[in-house]
Enzyme design. Structure first.
Site, PDB file in Angstrom:
ATOM      1  N   HIS A 194       0.849  -1.191   0.000  1.00  0.00           N
ATOM      2  CA  HIS A 194       0.000   0.000   0.000  1.00  0.00           C
ATOM      3  C   HIS A 194       0.881   1.235   0.000  1.00  0.00           C
ATOM      4  CE1 HIS A 194      -3.647   2.291   0.516  1.00  0.00           C
ATOM      5  NE2 HIS A 194      -2.997   3.033   1.403  1.00  0.00           N
ATOM      6  N   LEU A 229     -10.215  -3.784   3.953  1.00  0.00           N
ATOM      7  CA  LEU A 229      -9.321  -3.081   3.044  1.00  0.00           C
ATOM      8  C   LEU A 229      -8.228  -2.319   3.802  1.00  0.00           C
ATOM      9  CD1 LEU A 229      -8.763  -2.299   0.078  1.00  0.00           C
ATOM     10  CD2 LEU A 229     -10.237  -0.296   0.427  1.00  0.00           C
ATOM     11  N   ASP A 230      -6.974  -2.590   3.427  1.00  0.00           N
ATOM     12  CA  ASP A 230      -5.800  -1.895   3.969  1.00  0.00           C
ATOM     13  C   ASP A 230      -5.656  -2.048   5.482  1.00  0.00           C
ATOM     14  OD1 ASP A 230      -5.336  -1.019   1.381  1.00  0.00           O
ATOM     15  OD2 ASP A 230      -6.317   0.918   1.686  1.00  0.00           O
ATOM     16  N   GLU A 231      -6.157  -3.140   6.041  1.00  0.00           N
ATOM     17  CA  GLU A 231      -6.083  -3.327   7.486  1.00  0.00           C
ATOM     18  C   GLU A 231      -5.442  -4.661   7.889  1.00  0.00           C
ATOM     19  OE1 GLU A 231      -9.736  -2.644   9.504  1.00  0.00           O
ATOM     20  OE2 GLU A 231     -10.051  -0.661   8.624  1.00  0.00           O
TER      21      GLU A 231
END
Length: 286
Positions: A194, A229-231
């Site tokens: 990311h 998402l993105d975690e």
């Protein structure tokens, strides 16, 4: 058959773990080459990674069978592999190729201990790059955002994974959100890069978000993929210093270099079995 192996494990913290593991290695004629361990006091969990060498060649499966009883007794999550076994990696990419190109070069120059049997993309942009490295390129387009087409495309990705016996999937700037079903199928074996120092600036255009906030550091985060998402659990992060004079486009250019380094480290540590899961966190024995 080989002589060098890696054993990594985690289990509830309790007396006798190290004694059990080292006693087992002694019984197998194993000599410890490197050893690292960590006790998480907050969660009462113990983590360990050992690389060892046996006096005579032996099959990894034979060692697994011999160790299984100890592992069950101590409630271990564990893995035992031959040190020389290379992780088979599927690369997913869209229209930004800096991470893809960097990983291919590192593999070609023997600086990253993995194999890349295939590349998948929803665009055709990098088929020539793949061909220059003699790697099969699979173009699975997404012409619209329909759920039916998304499911069909992900079925094709799963076929590539299974046909090529893939160990790890890497989203090398693959700009599609994986379905919860595919995330679950790839749990613990898919890494995303990311372009932000998470948990800040999630979602689209994080460098532009950072520019608007006037930050002095930008970064990149390599993490395991989850349906959130993105975690996912973070494996590695890196930063670069910036200042007020830099436009967003310069931040993007600097950030791309950071992304390449961060992703390559995370893949290497995963391939060398240095990463252990600890709930939504990781333990990384560098």
């Amino acid at each position: 058959m080989t002589t060098r192996f890696i054993l990594k494990l985690s289990c509830p913290d309790q007396p006798g773990i190290v004694h059990t593991v080292t006693g087992f290695l002694l019984e197998q004629g194993g000599n410890i080459l490197t050893s690292a361990q960590h006790g998480d006091a907050a969660h009462q969990r113990f983590f360990m990674r050992i690389e060892f060498e046996c006096a005579r060649p032996v099959e990894a499966q034979a060692l697994r069978q011999a160790f299984a009883g100890h592992a069950e007794r101590l409630q271990m999550d564990w893995e035992l592999v031959a040190s020389a076994a290379k992780t088979r990696v599927l690369l997913l990419v869209s229209k930004l190729g800096h991470c893809l190109n960097d990983l291919l070069f590192r593999v070609q120059t023997n600086h990253l201990p993995i194999e890349i049997p295939a590349i998948v993309s929803n665009h055709r942009d990098f088929y020539q790059l793949a061909a220059s490295h003699n790697i099969p390129f699979h173009h699975f387009p997404l012409l619209n955002a329909s759920e039916e087409q998304k499911q069909a495309q992900e079925r094709k990705i799963r076929e590539v994974i299974e046909e090529n016996r893939i160990d790890l999937v890497v989203l090398a700037r693959y700009m599609q959100i994986l379905s919860p079903a595919l995330c679950e199928y790839l749990s613990g074996r898919a890494i995303n890069i990311h372009h932000s120092f998470l948990p800040s600036f999630k979602g689209a255009k994080p460098y532009h978000q950072a520019h608007e906030r006037g930050v002095k550091l930008i970064g990149a985060t390599a993490h395991y993929v989850t349906s959130h998402l993105d975690e996912g659990p973070i494996i590695e992060q890196e930063v670069a210093r910036i200042d007020h004079s830099m436009p967003p486009e310069q931040l993007v250019a600097i950030g791309r270099d950071v992304e390449c380094v961060t992703l390559a480290r995370a893949i290497q540590w995963h391939a060398e079995h240095r990463v252990l899961m600890n709930g939504n966190r990781t333990v990384v024995f560098r």
